[in-house]
Design an enzyme around this catalytic site. Sequence first.
Site, PDB file in Angstrom:
ATOM      1  N   HIS A  92      16.848 -22.744  -7.722  1.00 26.10           N
ATOM      2  CA  HIS A  92      16.583 -23.662  -8.810  1.00 26.10           C
ATOM      3  C   HIS A  92      15.477 -24.658  -8.504  1.00 26.10           C
ATOM      4  O   HIS A  92      14.623 -24.941  -9.325  1.00 26.10           O
ATOM      5  CB  HIS A  92      17.868 -24.428  -9.093  1.00 26.10           C
ATOM      6  CG  HIS A  92      18.286 -24.283 -10.477  1.00 26.10           C
ATOM      7  ND1 HIS A  92      19.489 -23.742 -10.828  1.00 26.10           N
ATOM      8  CD2 HIS A  92      17.648 -24.574 -11.618  1.00 26.10           C
ATOM      9  CE1 HIS A  92      19.575 -23.720 -12.124  1.00 26.10           C
ATOM     10  NE2 HIS A  92      18.478 -24.204 -12.624  1.00 26.10           N
ATOM     11  N   GLU A 150      25.222 -23.906 -28.065  1.00 28.49           N
ATOM     12  CA  GLU A 150      25.492 -23.966 -26.629  1.00 28.49           C
ATOM     13  C   GLU A 150      26.860 -23.402 -26.284  1.00 28.49           C
ATOM     14  O   GLU A 150      27.165 -23.166 -25.127  1.00 28.49           O
ATOM     15  CB  GLU A 150      25.365 -25.395 -26.116  1.00 28.49           C
ATOM     16  CG  GLU A 150      26.147 -26.403 -26.935  1.00 28.49           C
ATOM     17  CD  GLU A 150      25.798 -27.854 -26.598  1.00 28.49           C
ATOM     18  OE1 GLU A 150      25.364 -28.104 -25.473  1.00 28.49           O
ATOM     19  OE2 GLU A 150      25.973 -28.713 -27.472  1.00 28.49           O
ATOM     20  N   ASP A 193      23.896 -25.405 -20.979  1.00 31.97           N
ATOM     21  CA  ASP A 193      25.325 -25.229 -21.183  1.00 31.97           C
ATOM     22  C   ASP A 193      25.644 -23.806 -21.631  1.00 31.97           C
ATOM     23  O   ASP A 193      26.628 -23.226 -21.194  1.00 31.97           O
ATOM     24  CB  ASP A 193      25.852 -26.234 -22.217  1.00 31.97           C
ATOM     25  CG  ASP A 193      26.132 -27.592 -21.569  1.00 31.97           C
ATOM     26  OD1 ASP A 193      26.141 -27.635 -20.317  1.00 31.97           O
ATOM     27  OD2 ASP A 193      26.325 -28.577 -22.286  1.00 31.97           O
ATOM     28  N   CYS A 235      16.021 -26.088 -26.449  1.00 34.80           N
ATOM     29  CA  CYS A 235      15.843 -27.359 -25.759  1.00 34.80           C
ATOM     30  C   CYS A 235      16.438 -27.348 -24.364  1.00 34.80           C
ATOM     31  O   CYS A 235      16.624 -28.375 -23.757  1.00 34.80           O
ATOM     32  CB  CYS A 235      16.425 -28.500 -26.588  1.00 34.80           C
ATOM     33  SG  CYS A 235      18.164 -28.270 -26.980  1.00 34.80           S
TER      34      CYS A 235
END
Lengths: 214, 838
Positions: free
Chosen positions: B452, B694, B718, B765
């Site tokens: 990440h 989400e 999420d 987003c």
Amino acid sequence: MSEMLTKAQLVRWLETSADLFAAQKAYLTELDSAIGDADHGINMARGFAKVAEKLPSVAESDIGNILKTTGMTLMSSVGGASGPLYGTFFMRAGQAAPDQDVLAASDLAAIFEAGLAGLVQRGRAEVGDKTMIDAWTPALAALKASIAADETLLEALIACVNAAEQGVQDSIPLIAKKGRASYLGERSAGHPDPGATSSYYLLKVLLETVKADA
Amino acid sequence: MIGFVLVSHSAKIAEGARELAEQMTQGRVAIAAAGGIDDPAHPIGTDPMKIVAAIEAVYSDDGVIVLMDLGSALMSAETALEFIEPERAERVHLCSAPLVEGIVAAAVQATAGGTVDQAMAEAQSALEAKRAHLNEAAMLPPAQDEPITSDATHTLRVIIPNALGLHARPAAKLVALTGQYQANLTLRVGDRTVNARSINQIATLGARQGDELIAAAVGPDAVDLLAAVQRLADDNFGDPLDLPAAPSADGQIERHDGVPDHVIVGIGASPGIAIGVVQRLEDERLAIPERNVADSLAEAARFDAAVATAVADLRQLETTTRQRIGGERAGDQAGIFEAHRLILEDPELIARVTEAITATSQNAESIWWAQVQALADRYRALPDPYLSGRAADVIDVGKRVLRHLLPGQTRGLRFDQPCILVAADLSPSDTAQLDSAQVLGIITVAGGATGHTAILARALGIPAVVGAGPAVQRIEAGQQIALDGGSGWIWTTLSDDERQTLAAQRADWLEAQQQLRQRAHEPAITRDGLRIEVAANIGQPDDARQGAAAGAEGVGLFRTELLFMGRESAPTEDEQYQAYCEAASHLSGGPLIVRILDVGADKPIDYLPVAAEANPFLGYRGVRNWLDAPAIARAQLRAICRASAEHNLKIMFPMVSTIAELRDVRERLRAIQAELSAEEIAHNPDLEVGVMIEVPAAVLMADQLAPLVDFFSIGTNDLAQYIMAADRGNPAVNHLADYCQPAVLRAIRLVTKAADDAGIWVGMCGEMAGDPLAVPLLVGMGITELSMNAPAIPAVKAVIRTLDRSACQALVDQALALESPEAVRTLLESRASEQISG
Ligand SMILES: Nc1ncnc2c1ncn2[C@@H]1O[C@H](COP(=O)(O)OP(=O)(O)OP(=O)(O)O)[C@@H](O)[C@H]1O
Ligand SMILES: [Mg+2]
């Protein structure tokens, strides 16, 4: 809108409280059954039923006397810890009441302050011990702040009731340090305090009484 | 003669105790029972007036003793005293003795003519006989100064054999060894004696080769323990015998062929050259709140829980680092996390903190941080450079616990000056918050190119070298170093030549970056003419200005939580109105999508309390609790609607999982709009409404949700976690919560299809929107708005300009047929290397 709490309103407040405690008897008892001895609703309903019985005989006397009689009556009829506690509260409040038939917002704050001092003296609880003090302390602070900000009696009572309600919410995670619930130790966390809840009810009824006349 | 009053909640108990005492006193003492209350239905309770009557009944000037059971009995008795004449009340004594034993003992004393004081004393000690009989004294805790045990102390003296002395690894071995025995072991070097169960104490002894170590053990297996210590010492405390310098776990620089001595080679994770001063994660400035807590026991428990979670994190990091990295490097990298865990498992450290919390009633984080710094200072003060370097680890560990104590608050790392950030590992959330103006480069001990940190560093345009091994922990803060995020080289010192060459390379790289940034203010249009709106995610109004400066054409996600956090009451309608207008004012008419408050038990707000939940992630959050907080909902809706009168606002609802919820929020909005119209307050009646996609349920119901809204915005962070049932914060599974998972891609595809059928637009987003590698897929799936952290904007716009929609659609078909995120990445990487050069 009246900026004063009249004697008639005061009497109506106490009478309506009796109705409310009769209606909420099961609920308050249920709260007390979670962390106490399952009698708070019964105690409050019994005490205020007696107060309602007594009120007509003193409704014509002065505010101080009405409050003191309420205190005496609660003292000898509630039965649980809330008897001496609320009893003392109303007795002290009555002693602090001005010699008039109306209460200005500042008078109300003063008599509550005296009552709360009595509560603390009687129960020796501190804020955070999960008792009715946790409702009264923020409620009184909000009342005073609102008065200091020159708000109306109604606004001040709204702030006061909101703070009491928040106090009840805030009592939920607390571990009881006083009263029956303290025997439960950590298991007392996760439930609202019954006494804080009944205190919030009292204030809420007062607000509604004033609002009804507004 | 003294009189007695018995107060009990139960009339029967009071009466029974009276009878019991009367058997002994046969009527010679006046005892009155004041039990129960006058309510036949509920006879249990106490009545102050009954107590008054009882006192009056037995009163004499010799005094009255009142014995009570519990709770309100005490308060009622105290109250009763107020109703008795003061001169009399003075002679009434409330006695804390147990009711039954107390009355018998005191009443007998009274018949013998005792005074009130004597009778009270008798009552108070009434339990003694019972205790003695049941032999309870044996159960009492031993007196304070007594030695813990009278066992003999056994001692052992050894001369420390290993070159490095008792550094972290031997210390860890000693701790582990001691843990296998019951005996207590202390270690002494010079005039310092420490507990052998405390790694920090052993390491800070600063014991060096040739020092004499005196081990003293007390306990049943003391002899065996000392024998084991001897064996460990004979084994050179586990260190290789011929070790000339530091072992690499303590910072030796690894050797590679053809690499100069002062260069460390890690994995190049984000291209670019950085030259700068080293700052460690520990140098980050932290504002640790100091406050008093009402319940210090609960606070200590909260601290214990945070430590337990941090220990669990470290165990996970240790195993996953071993598994996922493999090879020689793995041992060294995993070793760091093991060392960190041992620091946390030090019972002395933890006990000191817990004691301080209960003693001072201060909040856990302030006490913990003070202790961590004190410990780090002790390490720093050690003459041995390998050990003093451990201070960095202590601080690292300290931060890890703080993150659990202050969830959600340790956002945004902040440094005093631009720097190259060195850390053991960087959490994705830490990385995402980095500011490329402050952090010139990143170096981590652990991690790989696909981690990440690497992905985010690339998006942020910060050069990064990951997996560089423990050697980098030894680079001192403040030192000038350089790194090349392409080759993975780290120059720990710089010759003049090197400095010049690297500076020139950096200038070229910056120039390329600069071009990207300039072009970022132009629209992003694909080669076949499709304009993709590129927007910024913001948390506060001023972020919108920064977003616009980076090239954002609008705001695709205004997380309103920050407006609500860290205050005692909700922001008022007017405050919110100001905030929304201010944010919109930076966007030159571009859209501002405001997401309504999304809080849950993991980031509670004082005035919107959500009870603690076992699983906040699956709990009462987003629209779920917002719908139940009418005052907060109302103020926010009114503020948004009012701001929509003059600005290009849209509203978005998070965590929607059912049609009913959407209907409910729409109805709320409609009512507010009607209210505003009635009040003749300006607002945009056609305010666009969107849902954030989400929750997997929303994906599956997208076809039914779509006709009810104007747009969707996919929150990939999420969504990926929910679809994969994997928590990004859990290192054991966080690789699953990857937006390149084919399952996640398929979910996105379902959403864009449903939106297309209903004729509404779809934005994104989440982090994925700002990943240049993923953008072709998103464009191929029909997403027309991408909202991201501002620094990623230039790179994303640049990628969009290289794209062709039909090629992207073909890419989507290919990707959806793949079976793993690795395969998806390989596909995307090969496409990227074909398309973009440089
Ligand atoms: N020491 C105290 N100080 C302040 N409030 C107290 C104290 N002890 C109890 N309370 C309040 O009294 C409430 C309980 O009232 P209740 O009428 O149920 O008495 P109780 O606890 O049953 O009394 P008893 O001690 O007789 O069992 C608690 O919820 C708490 O708010
Ligand atoms: Mg009770």
